[in-house]
Design a protein around this motif. Structure first.
Motif: not given
Lengths: 324, 293, 320
Positions: B46-50
């Motif tokens: 995921d490019p923007n893991p949260s």
């Protein structure tokens, strides 16, 4: 009579991605000393390519002179190297083109170009060359030659430009002048002037002329011998009188009849049916057979040979008989 | 007697085959487009893991033993996978480029056609405005426009589109000026065609070819300028994975040895611009009749 | 006979400026030309390049706007009509161009090219268009299966047929044929000439046949007008003009044409000099710089086009 130029079995092909274009195929003819040969035919018949082959100016690739011999003053031009041919091109053999607008460089004065040509081929110094150039311009009938020599091509009319081209072509006293549609882009009154000029100069310098045109009127006016070309082949080759009074090839006859004429009154023109063939996809046998009113089975199957019908009258057609 | 006649597309493909650099450009462009289309499937992470995986920040890639599994090109300062962000970034860059060039095309064609077709004072007015816009460096003009309309990826696209409009207008105008003189346009007047009909049915279709070529070249510059705006913080805002922004967020870490987070987005920019330029140049060579043999 | 088209004192000047701040100069392409064309007549307009014959044809069709003078179509003055008002005349007059390569839109199939005038003038419903296009294609000698081809797939002669088909699409009464056979090969030229003659008879067309080739003009026209530097110098029915040419320019033009007969090689005088520039045409008679019979009066006074024997118009001081 002395033969100045003899072309034997010339084949010039263009190799394109769409196929081989046989622009000139098995063409043979000769130009005699002091005579004018006419090459006549419609667009794409190979008349201009023949001229360019003689000058060795075929762009390669895609074009190539595949085989043949071109004999000029005892030399086979096709065997010469680039340096040797350059000595002949422009000096012994000169060429004038259809479009006087584009064959002159717009950034140079007309004098510059002629002087350069003279210097290159005759080894004169600049002043002598300029004198000679002015003389050449006077010969071709350019008024105020001393002034005109410093003019640029765009300052001249089409007829004047063609005169300049002729002056350039004649400045080195060539023995053969090749004129490729020299008057097609000009008005009729100017055409008459230029044709007369070419004839006068030919007589004056004893040069031979090879005149390429699509106009039978010009042929009748200028030529001694005529070769009619169709789809890369010579289909009829004879002297001018025979060509006009006793043409034998159906194509030549068709051309005569399909021309509107000032001296004759006809209700309706006879036409040659069909279209000028595409050189990439030539019909089998005689290339003229789909348009010919007299074609029969043999014409579809077999290419006729150029045979001598009577004394120096050659025809490429199955309908004619060889003289014994 | 019928001869096969090559269509324009067939001719294009044949010419492309002989033009090695254009072919190379095409391959790169295809790779980038595939990345953009299939980002969901090919990106490893995921490019923007949260929440952010800060524990994994600035880990090197496959070349080092310290690297972590699943991030072959390492991670950035927030622990995000660089490769995944580059792959997703191709989406951002490509779409930004397309939108910007699209805007430039719509505006440029409109003004260029009007100027070229009607001539006279309309032409003079439009072309003087174009001249004025040309007086400014492209990026500077884009920055000024962003300053006026606000920052953000969408605003950056609009700004770049506006900046490229004059160039497009000039190209189409010169093409229209040439087409306008053709006899098939003159006969429209004899037939009584309306201006709209002449423009849309005849002038436009015949003058559009150069726009395609220069559009491709412009796409390369648009991607570069978009990255530049992103780098300056005026374009894409975090956390959008935009190559220029990635570069600017990461270059300060180069000194501390974490070169990968800044270098790979840079390489991505380089290759996409290179690919589009090679393709555009190739197309121009192929389509420009003056260079045909 | 009814006059279908008439022009009176038609002038078309083009303005050119030399350099950025140069003075504007007028190119007097057509300068006070008057003539008429009767219904079903073929009028030949002949002259050398730059004489204004093409400009004249295009101005009559209002493709170019006249500088002065008036144009009448069936007695109605169409000189100053606006685009919308002209529309109903547009479908009754058409043009065929010289260049079979430049006059067809390369991106349109020949079907849509031929259908376009019908579409503009909405003369028949869309559904019947294709049928009508195929009918016209048949008339000009094109095959119906070529309808979806593009112009580059055709040769020059076939393209000219497409141009003729387009001109016929709205059943016009008047067609300007601008050098429409000059760019063609001899064998193809004859086909197109015959086609034009057949169509002219079949549809009762009135033709303005603009050409530089007097042999073609002689073959196809009923009446001939000779132009020189923007002026008509002589006009007469064909037979009268060719059997009994009077103006020195017409005579020169006739004698300049090479006859395809080696026994008739010309030996006589040929016209010297070039056509002067229409920017600064010579004073008096415009032909005086090249005329072999020039007198003082020719340099000062412009000769009027005067009528002789009811049919033969000559503009020359030798005849008064």
């Amino acid at each position: 009579m002395k033969e100045l130029l003899k072309v034997k079995n010339l084949k010039t092909y263009f190799f394109t991605h769409e196929g081989t274009v046989k622009a000139v195929d098995e063409v043979s003819f000769s130009v005699n000393q002091g005579k004018t040969l006419g090459l006549v035919g419609e667009s794409g018949c190979g008349k201009s390519v023949t001229a360019l082959s003689i000058m060795r100016l075929i762009p390669n690739p895609p074009g190539k002179i595949v085989s043949g011999e071109i004999w000029f003053e005892g030399k086979n031009l096709l065997k010469l190297n680039e340096k040797e041919i350059r000595k002949i091109r422009g000096k012994k053999i000169s060429m004038i083109f259809q479009e006087p607008m584009t064959s002159l460089d717009p950034v140079f004065t007309i004098g510059h170009e002629i002087v350069e040509a003279i210097q290159l081929h005759q080894g004169l110094n600049k002043d002598e060359a300029k004198k000679k150039a002015i003389e050449a311009l006077k010969i071709v009938g350019i008024p105020d030659a001393e002034k005109r020599i410093d003019h640029y091509p765009h300052q001249l009319s089409g007829g004047m430009r063609q005169r300049v081209m002729i002056a350039m072509a004649l400045s080195c006293n060539p023995t053969l002048l090749i004129a490729d549609e020299p008057t097609t882009a000009l008005d009729v009154t100017i055409q008459a002037q230029i044709l007369r000029l070419i004839n006068d100069l030919k007589d004056k310098f004893g040069a031979s002329v090879m005149l390429i045109t699509h106009n039978l009127g010009v042929i009748a006016e200028m030529c001694d011998y005529v070769a009619v070309m169709y789809a890369g082949h010579i289909v009829e080759y004879t002297n001018v009188d025979t060509l006009f009074y006793n043409p034998l090839h159906p194509y030549t006859r068709g051309l005569h009849k399909s021309m509107p004429r000032l001296d004759l009154e006809v209700e309706r023109l006879d036409t040659i049916k069909g279209l000028v063939p595409n050189l990439l996809d030539l019909p089998s046998g005689c290339p003229f057979h789909p348009r010919c009113d007299f074609s029969f089975k043999r014409c579809v199957e077999e290419m006729p040979e150029l045979i001598e019908v009577e004394n120096s009258h050659l025809v490429r057609c199955h309908l004619v008989k060889r003289s014994k | 007697m019928e001869r096969k006649i090559e269509t324009k597309t067939q001719e294009l493909i044949r010419r492309l085959k002989y033009n090695k650099s254009a072919l190379f450009g095409l391959v790169i462009v295809i790779i980038i487009v595939m990345c953009a289309l299939l980002a969901n499937y090919i990106a490893p992470n995921d490019p923007n893991p949260s929440p952010p995986q800060l524990a994994n920040k600035l880990k090197p890639g496959f070349w080092s033993e310290k690297g972590i599994e699943g991030a072959p090109l390492g991670t950035d300062s927030l622990g995000r996978c660089v490769l995944s962000r580059i792959i997703y970034g191709s989406r951002v860059s490509l779409s930004a480029g397309f939108v910007a060039v699209g805007i430039a095309m719509i505006l440029g064609i409109t003004f260029g056609v009007i100027a070229g077709y009607y001539g006279g004072w309309v032409d003079a007015l439009i072309m003087r405005i174009v001249d004025i816009m040309f007086a400014f460096p492209a990026l500077l003009l884009a920055i000024v426009i962003v300053a006026v309309i606000g920052q953000g990826l969408d605003k950056a696209m609009i700004a770049i589109g506006i900046v490229y409009t004059p160039q497009m207008a000039r190209i189409i105008r010169s093409s229209v000026l040439y087409i306008k003189e053709m006899e098939y346009i003159e006969i429209q007047k004899a037939m009584g065609s309306s201006d709209g009909r002449v423009i849309f049915r005849h002038v436009l279709p015949n003058s559009i070819a150069p726009v395609i070529v220069y559009g491709t070249l412009m796409l390369a510059s648009a991607i570069l300028d978009c990255a530049a705006l992103g780098f300056l913080g005026l374009g894409a805002q975090p956390p959008i994975p935009e190559w220029g922004a990635m570069l600017s967020k990461s270059y300060s870490y180069i000194i501390s040895g974490a070169w990968w987070a800044a270098t790979f987005p840079g390489i991505a920019i380089l290759f996409s611009v290179l690919g589009l330029n090679l393709l555009g140049d190739g197309l121009r060579d192929i389509l420009d009749p003056r260079l045909k043999t | 006979m009814e006059k279908l088209v008439e022009v009176k004192n038609l002038k078309k000047w083009f303005w050119t400026s030399k350099g950025i701040f140069g003075k504007k100069e007028a190119v007097r392409a057509v300068d006070k030309v008057s003539f008429y064309i009767e219904k079903r007549e073929v009028l030949g307009l002949v002259g050398e390049s730059g004489c204004g014959k093409t400009t004249c044809g295009k101005t009559i069709l209002r493709v170019l706007d006249p500088t002065a003078g008036s144009i009448f179509f069936k007695g109605q003055n169409i000189t100053h009509l606006k685009r919308k008002e002209l529309l109903k005349f547009r479908k009754r007059m058409m043009i065929i161009y010289q260049d079979p390569f430049g006059s067809l839109d390369p991106r349109m199939t020949i079907g849509s090219t031929i259908a376009e005038p019908m579409e503009i003038h909405k003369i028949i419903p869309r559904k019947e268009q294709e049928e009508k296009v195929i009918e016209i294609m048949g008339k000009v000698g094109l095959l119906s299966d070529q309808i979806n081809r593009y112009p580059h797939e055709f040769s020059g002669g076939q393209r000219q047929r497409i141009g003729i088909a387009r001109a016929l699409a709205t059943n016009p009464e008047f067609i300007v044929a601008d050098e429409c056979v000059s760019a063609l090969d001899v064998s193809i030229q004859a086909q197109i000439i015959n086609l034009l003659q057949d169509l002219q008879k079949e549809f009762g067309l009135t033709l303005l046949f603009v050409a530089h080739d007097l042999s073609v003009i002689k073959h196809i026209c009923d009446r001939v007008a000779v132009m020189y530097l923007g002026k008509i110098v002589e006009s007469a029915p064909k037979k009268e003009l060719f059997d009994n040419p009077q103006h020195p320019y017409t005579k020169a033009l006739l004698s300049a044409i090479p006859i395809p007969d080696p026994k008739l090689r010309r030996k006589g005088q040929i016209l010297m000099g070039d056509v002067p520039s229409p920017v600064n045409p010579p004073s008096g008679c415009r032909f005086h710089t090249r005329c072999p019979y020039v007198k003082t009066r020719c340099k000062e006074v412009e000769p009027e086009l005067k009528c002789f024997k009811n049919i033969h118009y000559i503009a020359c001081h030798l005849f008064s």
